[in-house]
Design a protein around this motif. Structure first.
Motif, PDB file in Angstrom:
ATOM      1  N   THR A   1       0.830  -1.203   0.000  1.00 36.90           N
ATOM      2  CA  THR A   1       0.000   0.000   0.000  1.00 36.90           C
ATOM      3  C   THR A   1       0.867   1.256   0.000  1.00 36.90           C
ATOM      4  O   THR A   1       2.093   1.190   0.066  1.00 36.90           O
ATOM      5  N   THR A   2       0.181   2.409  -0.066  1.00 34.20           N
ATOM      6  CA  THR A   2       0.909   3.679  -0.029  1.00 34.20           C
ATOM      7  C   THR A   2       1.685   3.841   1.267  1.00 34.20           C
ATOM      8  O   THR A   2       2.698   4.532   1.294  1.00 34.20           O
ATOM      9  N   THR A   3       1.199   3.203   2.347  1.00 31.75           N
ATOM     10  CA  THR A   3       1.928   3.292   3.614  1.00 31.75           C
ATOM     11  C   THR A   3       3.320   2.693   3.477  1.00 31.75           C
ATOM     12  O   THR A   3       4.300   3.276   3.937  1.00 31.75           O
ATOM     13  N   HIS A   4       3.387   1.495   2.826  1.00 27.35           N
ATOM     14  CA  HIS A   4       4.701   0.873   2.643  1.00 27.35           C
ATOM     15  C   HIS A   4       5.633   1.796   1.880  1.00 27.35           C
ATOM     16  O   HIS A   4       6.800   1.960   2.232  1.00 27.35           O
ATOM     17  N   VAL A   5       5.077   2.400   0.811  1.00 29.83           N
ATOM     18  CA  VAL A   5       5.923   3.243  -0.033  1.00 29.83           C
ATOM     19  C   VAL A   5       6.429   4.441   0.759  1.00 29.83           C
ATOM     20  O   VAL A   5       7.622   4.766   0.749  1.00 29.83           O
ATOM     21  N   SER A   6       5.498   5.107   1.502  1.00 28.52           N
ATOM     22  CA  SER A   6       5.972   6.313   2.188  1.00 28.52           C
ATOM     23  C   SER A   6       6.913   5.979   3.327  1.00 28.52           C
ATOM     24  O   SER A   6       7.864   6.718   3.570  1.00 28.52           O
ATOM     25  N   ILE A   7       6.681   4.852   4.029  1.00 30.88           N
ATOM     26  CA  ILE A   7       7.617   4.549   5.122  1.00 30.88           C
ATOM     27  C   ILE A   7       8.959   4.121   4.547  1.00 30.88           C
ATOM     28  O   ILE A   7      10.009   4.379   5.141  1.00 30.88           O
ATOM     29  N   LEU A   8       8.942   3.537   3.342  1.00 28.87           N
ATOM     30  CA  LEU A   8      10.213   3.194   2.684  1.00 28.87           C
ATOM     31  C   LEU A   8      10.987   4.468   2.332  1.00 28.87           C
ATOM     32  O   LEU A   8      12.202   4.548   2.552  1.00 28.87           O
ATOM     33  N   ILE A   9      10.256   5.467   1.813  1.00 26.99           N
ATOM     34  CA  ILE A   9      10.927   6.729   1.468  1.00 26.99           C
ATOM     35  C   ILE A   9      11.506   7.380   2.714  1.00 26.99           C
ATOM     36  O   ILE A   9      12.652   7.853   2.718  1.00 26.99           O
ATOM     37  N   VAL A  10      10.701   7.386   3.802  1.00 28.48           N
ATOM     38  CA  VAL A  10      11.181   7.980   5.049  1.00 28.48           C
ATOM     39  C   VAL A  10      12.431   7.252   5.529  1.00 28.48           C
ATOM     40  O   VAL A  10      13.437   7.869   5.918  1.00 28.48           O
ATOM     41  N   ASP A  11      12.406   5.906   5.484  1.00 33.14           N
ATOM     42  CA  ASP A  11      13.549   5.123   5.958  1.00 33.14           C
ATOM     43  C   ASP A  11      14.784   5.364   5.107  1.00 33.14           C
ATOM     44  O   ASP A  11      15.892   5.519   5.643  1.00 33.14           O
ATOM     45  N   VAL A  12      14.593   5.402   3.784  1.00 30.08           N
ATOM     46  CA  VAL A  12      15.746   5.630   2.909  1.00 30.08           C
ATOM     47  C   VAL A  12      16.363   7.007   3.192  1.00 30.08           C
ATOM     48  O   VAL A  12      17.587   7.151   3.292  1.00 30.08           O
TER      49      VAL A  12
ATOM     50  N   GLY B   1       3.971  14.562   5.594  1.00 31.27           N
ATOM     51  CA  GLY B   1       2.804  15.057   4.878  1.00 31.27           C
ATOM     52  C   GLY B   1       3.080  16.364   4.163  1.00 31.27           C
ATOM     53  O   GLY B   1       2.458  16.669   3.149  1.00 31.27           O
ATOM     54  N   VAL B   2       4.037  17.138   4.686  1.00 28.75           N
ATOM     55  CA  VAL B   2       4.379  18.415   4.050  1.00 28.75           C
ATOM     56  C   VAL B   2       4.970  18.170   2.669  1.00 28.75           C
ATOM     57  O   VAL B   2       4.764  18.954   1.745  1.00 28.75           O
ATOM     58  N   PHE B   3       5.674  17.051   2.526  1.00 30.40           N
ATOM     59  CA  PHE B   3       6.357  16.780   1.265  1.00 30.40           C
ATOM     60  C   PHE B   3       5.499  15.954   0.312  1.00 30.40           C
ATOM     61  O   PHE B   3       6.009  15.367  -0.633  1.00 30.40           O
ATOM     62  N   GLY B   4       4.201  15.875   0.598  1.00 28.87           N
ATOM     63  CA  GLY B   4       3.288  15.240  -0.337  1.00 28.87           C
ATOM     64  C   GLY B   4       3.107  13.752  -0.135  1.00 28.87           C
ATOM     65  O   GLY B   4       2.349  13.132  -0.865  1.00 28.87           O
ATOM     66  N   LEU B   5       3.786  13.160   0.840  1.00 33.12           N
ATOM     67  CA  LEU B   5       3.543  11.743   1.113  1.00 33.12           C
ATOM     68  C   LEU B   5       2.296  11.620   1.974  1.00 33.12           C
ATOM     69  O   LEU B   5       1.893  12.561   2.645  1.00 33.12           O
ATOM     70  N   ARG B   6       1.697  10.422   1.954  1.00 33.52           N
ATOM     71  CA  ARG B   6       0.694  10.139   2.964  1.00 33.52           C
ATOM     72  C   ARG B   6       1.452   9.699   4.216  1.00 33.52           C
ATOM     73  O   ARG B   6       2.215   8.739   4.146  1.00 33.52           O
ATOM     74  N   PRO B   7       1.287  10.415   5.354  1.00 32.86           N
ATOM     75  CA  PRO B   7       2.127  10.080   6.511  1.00 32.86           C
ATOM     76  C   PRO B   7       1.973   8.616   6.913  1.00 32.86           C
ATOM     77  O   PRO B   7       0.849   8.133   7.032  1.00 32.86           O
ATOM     78  N   PRO B   8       3.078   7.875   7.079  1.00 32.12           N
ATOM     79  CA  PRO B   8       2.965   6.455   7.451  1.00 32.12           C
ATOM     80  C   PRO B   8       2.261   6.270   8.777  1.00 32.12           C
ATOM     81  O   PRO B   8       1.580   5.271   8.984  1.00 32.12           O
ATOM     82  N   THR B   9       2.393   7.268   9.689  1.00 37.18           N
ATOM     83  CA  THR B   9       1.760   7.119  11.002  1.00 37.18           C
ATOM     84  C   THR B   9       0.247   7.302  10.929  1.00 37.18           C
ATOM     85  O   THR B   9      -0.424   7.113  11.924  1.00 37.18           O
ATOM     86  N   ALA B  10      -0.306   7.666   9.768  1.00 35.17           N
ATOM     87  CA  ALA B  10      -1.757   7.723   9.622  1.00 35.17           C
ATOM     88  C   ALA B  10      -2.318   6.362   9.244  1.00 35.17           C
ATOM     89  O   ALA B  10      -3.385   6.264   8.650  1.00 35.17           O
ATOM     90  N   ASP B  11      -1.576   5.300   9.526  1.00 32.90           N
ATOM     91  CA  ASP B  11      -2.026   3.928   9.295  1.00 32.90           C
ATOM     92  C   ASP B  11      -1.886   3.199  10.622  1.00 32.90           C
ATOM     93  O   ASP B  11      -0.820   3.216  11.236  1.00 32.90           O
ATOM     94  N   TYR B  12      -2.991   2.580  11.083  1.00 31.91           N
ATOM     95  CA  TYR B  12      -2.927   1.955  12.405  1.00 31.91           C
ATOM     96  C   TYR B  12      -1.944   0.796  12.427  1.00 31.91           C
ATOM     97  O   TYR B  12      -1.446   0.424  13.483  1.00 31.91           O
TER      98      TYR B  12
END
Lengths: 84, 242
Positions: B36-47, B114-125
């Motif tokens: 999901t988009t959560t995986h993608v955004s948390i991957l970007i954050v981690d990288v 969220g400022v950078f256009g990602l869906r924040p990963p923490t908005a996923d339970y």
């Protein structure tokens, strides 16, 4: 012609509106915390940073009950658990 | 889009901007799961974080006496986190500064992504609940390690009749920790996407920045601070000798 699903959706929307009334409680609680913190800073301006962090922590804990109401509203509106 | 459901918030094929969207389906043990988009955004954050940390590590191989540039930034961050942990845990701070600092940076970057256009990963339970469970494990591990049998005795306090109440009190900790973070970030995300769908296209530059500052930066930073602060308070509560 109103079907059963329409009725469930409409009632879910009303229920979501009722659920966010839970926001009243945290509003009052956070206001009380902020008011007392302002009074404390007035009495003891030196401890401003300590008072601010304590106030924010207390307000965040008080906010939780309101958030539960908000989450119920989100569930009713977007997940629609009542639809068959 | 097919019907997607992730841990916590099931998602229908609605076109609302704040929903978790499934990208790639895959099968695991006969179950259909989604990237999901959560995986993608948390991957970007981690990288992003890993690149930042590697850069800092390379820079700190030969540290300067008078810090400047990247070394200065890294020292300010570490100093700030150490002071925060020391301020609320006192003499127990040493062991926990690493963990608290790590989750502080992770949650902070996740919240403000969220400022950078990602869906924040923490908005996923599915992201915040493991964080809550990790806090719970740390709290209980230190409780049992420090109090030994006193940990069991504390459950029967003041009279054995209170056992269910005390058990619920312990189990409510990770749930309320994770739901607080999740609810705050999700409400910010929903609010921002509602504002974006409300205003006409030519108004989307400028004005929403104010709301981004409040919902993403301010609320995100406060909730990060609160999550770490509460974890430290609970751990410290277990470690203190009455």
């Amino acid at each position: 012609m109103i079907t059963g699903n329409d009725l469930i959706l409409a009632c879910s929307a009303i229920g979501a509106g009722l659920a966010v009334i839970a926001g009243i409680g945290p509003g009052i609680g956070q206001g009380i915390a902020a008011g007392h913190a302002a009074g404390a800073v007035g009495r003891n301006p030196g401890a401003k940073s300590d008072i601010t962090s304590t106030m924010l922590l207390g307000q965040a804990v008080a906010e939780t009950t309101g958030l539960y109401g908000l989450l119920i509203a989100f569930l009713l509106l977007f997940v629609k658990p009542l639809l068959p | 889009m097919e019907l997607v459901s992730t841990a916590g918030m099931a998602v229908t094929g609605s076109n609302m901007g704040f929903m978790i969207k499934g990208l790639i389906p895959y099968k695991l043990f006969g179950q259909e799961l989604w990237i999901t988009t959560t995986h993608v955004s948390i991957l970007i954050v981690d990288v992003f974080l890993i690149i930042f940390f590697l850069a800092v590590r390379k820079r700190m191989k030969n540290p300067q006496q008078v810090p400047k540039g990247l070394q200065n930034v890294a020292e300010i961050i570490v100093d700030m986190l150490d002071n925060m942990v020391k301020g609320s845990m006192g003499k127990n701070a040493g062991k926990f500064a690493n963990y608290i600092g790590s989750i502080f940076i992770l949650i902070l970057i996740s919240n403000i992504s969220g400022v950078f256009g990602l869906r924040p990963p923490t908005a996923d339970y599915g992201v915040t609940f493991p964080l809550g469970v990790m806090s719970f494990l740390i709290i209980q591990y230190n409780n049992i390690k420090h109090n030994k049998l006193g940990a069991a005795k504390a459950l029967l306090d003041p009279i054995p009749l209170f056992l269910p109440v005390n058990l619920i009190g312990e189990i409510a900790v990770p749930i309320s920790l994770s739901l607080r973070l999740f609810g705050n970030v999700l409400s910010g995300t929903v609010m921002m996407s509602l504002v974006y769908s409300l205003i006409p296209v030519f108004c989307r530059f400028g004005f929403p920045a104010v709301l981004h500052i409040y919902f993403d930066l301010f609320a995100g930073a406060i909730q990060t601070y609160v999550f770490c602060m509460l974890t430290m308070t609970y751990v410290n509560d277990k470690l203190s000798d009455e």
